[in-house]
Design an enzyme around this catalytic site. Structure first.
Site, short mmCIF file in Angstrom:
data_model
loop_
_atom_site.label_atom_id
_atom_site.label_comp_id
_atom_site.label_asym_id
_atom_site.label_seq_id
_atom_site.Cartn_x
_atom_site.Cartn_y
_atom_site.Cartn_z
N LYS A 115 0.83 -1.21 0.00
CA LYS A 115 0.00 0.00 0.00
C LYS A 115 0.85 1.25 0.00
O LYS A 115 0.46 2.27 -0.56
CB LYS A 115 -0.97 0.00 1.18
CG LYS A 115 -2.13 -0.95 0.99
CD LYS A 115 -3.32 -0.58 1.83
CE LYS A 115 -4.50 -1.49 1.50
NZ LYS A 115 -5.59 -1.38 2.45
N LYS A 197 -3.53 -10.83 -6.97
CA LYS A 197 -4.79 -11.15 -6.31
C LYS A 197 -5.95 -10.31 -6.87
O LYS A 197 -5.76 -9.14 -7.21
CB LYS A 197 -4.53 -10.92 -4.82
CG LYS A 197 -5.65 -10.51 -3.97
CD LYS A 197 -5.22 -10.17 -2.57
CE LYS A 197 -5.53 -8.70 -2.31
NZ LYS A 197 -5.75 -8.31 -0.97
N LYS A 200 -10.46 -5.24 -5.00
CA LYS A 200 -11.47 -4.21 -5.24
C LYS A 200 -10.84 -2.90 -5.70
O LYS A 200 -11.51 -2.03 -6.22
CB LYS A 200 -12.34 -4.01 -4.00
CG LYS A 200 -11.57 -3.84 -2.70
CD LYS A 200 -12.51 -4.04 -1.51
CE LYS A 200 -11.72 -4.22 -0.24
NZ LYS A 200 -12.48 -4.76 0.86
P1 TYM Z 1 -10.05 -6.93 3.03
O1 TYM Z 1 -11.13 -5.94 3.25
O2 TYM Z 1 -8.98 -6.58 2.05
O3 TYM Z 1 -10.66 -8.31 2.55
C1 TYM Z 1 -11.75 -8.91 3.26
C2 TYM Z 1 -11.64 -10.41 3.25
O4 TYM Z 1 -11.61 -10.91 1.91
C3 TYM Z 1 -10.45 -11.73 1.73
N1 TYM Z 1 -9.97 -11.52 0.35
C4 TYM Z 1 -9.75 -12.50 -0.52
N2 TYM Z 1 -9.87 -13.83 -0.41
C5 TYM Z 1 -9.58 -14.58 -1.50
N3 TYM Z 1 -9.16 -14.04 -2.67
C6 TYM Z 1 -9.01 -12.71 -2.82
N4 TYM Z 1 -8.61 -12.21 -3.98
C7 TYM Z 1 -9.31 -11.88 -1.70
N5 TYM Z 1 -9.30 -10.53 -1.51
C8 TYM Z 1 -9.70 -10.34 -0.25
C9 TYM Z 1 -9.45 -11.19 2.75
O5 TYM Z 1 -8.45 -12.15 3.04
C10 TYM Z 1 -10.35 -10.90 3.91
O6 TYM Z 1 -10.63 -12.07 4.64
N6 TYM Z 1 -7.54 -6.07 7.21
C11 TYM Z 1 -8.63 -6.80 6.61
C12 TYM Z 1 -9.99 -6.41 7.19
C13 TYM Z 1 -10.06 -6.57 8.66
C14 TYM Z 1 -10.13 -7.81 9.38
C15 TYM Z 1 -10.22 -7.43 10.75
C16 TYM Z 1 -10.15 -9.14 8.97
C17 TYM Z 1 -10.08 -5.56 9.57
N7 TYM Z 1 -10.18 -6.09 10.83
C18 TYM Z 1 -10.30 -8.42 11.72
C19 TYM Z 1 -10.25 -10.12 9.97
C20 TYM Z 1 -10.31 -9.75 11.33
C21 TYM Z 1 -8.65 -6.49 5.13
O7 TYM Z 1 -8.12 -5.50 4.68
O8 TYM Z 1 -9.40 -7.35 4.40
#
Ligand code: TYM
Length: 333
Positions: A115, A197, A200
């Protein structure tokens, strides 16, 4: 709410529209685990502002994601769906955990490195200390399990390290959580660049499938997906495009990758891609219908997030009070 069930916490950032990756890597498993566990699922809006957000967009994204959580089929009588900024304990515990997190461990986080490259003019302190906020999200609820995609594994590890470090100093304060990373679907790749990956924040809309993309859009994006020239539907490291489509088919249908390979033995990519698109449509259509219904029922959605914030705050504040006491703050409330 059950006293005996083990707990889950997971969250999704409120930046941009959700993708099929978020669905297959996270939300689908939340739905599958919800009866066995007591679940807390949050829209992580505090995390989102580590990257500059337009306020109106942030509000819209937060509501859209909240509605997607509801539309995915999570039962809100027994599980808590909430908005992170509604529970102030998250920011409060994050501050404390910041004071127990080392600069060295934060600088090893690959998400920070990625990032800060992508947002080179805004490498802010929040982006750096983001894992402490994520650890707070999890540890406040004494979560046993955290269902996430592969990309969050490193953040889970730092959460476990922080919990152990804190417990080592003050006694048993936090449950040390386990990650739950699915075997298939944990890392869905971009349709246009299968080496990276599905995300979004991809500027090329053909690279990702939005959870709310309509069937025709899904079909057209899958048709344009990058494959290779050998024409065999087989999972292999040197066939990232086809392997990604196989993973998607498998995660959407529940069939093993080996069975999907057998099903398409001798078929060309055209037939395979058309079927992949149909499995995605089948997976997302029921959710999209419920989402459209919820969009007409703003009062209901608002009632759920307000009530949920109270339920979440009750649990979170219990942990926070314990932490305040342990570190030596004088109880004031
Ligand atoms: P975030 O918002 O980027 O993504 C949310 C969830 O989606 C999964 N994910 C994917 N899984 C498979 N293939 C992909 N291409 C893919 N892109 C995203 C992520 O692994 C995630 O599970 N920091 C975290 C959000 C967060 C969080 C938390 C997660 C904040 N607090 C506490 C768990 C527990 C994040 O940025 O995920």
């Amino acid at each position: 709410m059950s006293q005996d069930k083990k707990r889950i916490l997971s969250a999704i950032q409120a930046s941009g529209q959700l993708t099929l990756g978020n669905y297959l890597g996270a939300i689908k498993n939340w739905v599958a685990l919800q009866d066995e566990y007591e679940c807390f699922f949050a829209v992580a809006d505090l995390h989102s502002i580590t990257v500059r957000q337009d306020p109106a967009n942030l509000r819209k994204n937060t509501m859209d994601i909240f509605k997607i959580f509801l539309a995915s089929g999570i039962d809100t009588d027994n599980n808590v769906l909430f908005i992170q900024s509604h529970v102030s304990a998250h920011a409060e515990l994050a501050w404390i955990l910041n004071c127990y997190t080392y600069m060295g461990e934060l600088s090893r986080m690959t998400q920070f490195k990625d990032k800060s490259e992508r947002h080179a003019t805004n490498i802010n302190a929040g982006l750096f200390t983001y894992p402490a906020l994520m650890a707070a999200d999890i540890l406040l609820y004494q979560a046993d399990l955290v269902p996430v995609g592969q990309d969050q594994k490193q953040h889970l590890e730092i959460t476990r390290d922080l919990a152990c470090r804190f417990n080592g100093i003050y006694g048993d304060v936090f449950k040390v959580p386990e990650p739950y990373i699915p075997k298939v679907g944990a890392r869905i790749m971009s349709l246009q660049n299968p080496e990276s990956k599905m995300s979004k924040s991809d500027p090329n809309p053909n690279g990702f499938i939005g959870i709310l993309d309509k069937p025709d859009i899904i079909r057209s994006k899958v048709k344009k997906a990058v494959t290779d020239s050998d024409g065999i539907v087989r999972f292999s490291e040197d066939k990232p495009g086809v392997s990604n489509l196989l993973s998607i088919y498998s995660a959407c249908s529940g069939m093993s990758i080996a069975d999907v390979e057998k099903k398409f033995a001798g078929e060309g990519y055209g037939v395979f891609k058309a079927e992949v698109a149909e499995r995605i449509v089948e997976c997302l259509s029921p959710l999209q219908e419920r989402y459209d219904e919820l969009s007409k029922n703003k009062d209901y959605v608002e009632k759920i997030y307000r009530e949920s914030a109270e339920k979440a705050a009750y649990v979170a504040n219990k942990t926070l009070r314990k932490v305040y006491k342990k570190v030596g703050f004088i109880p004031g409330r």
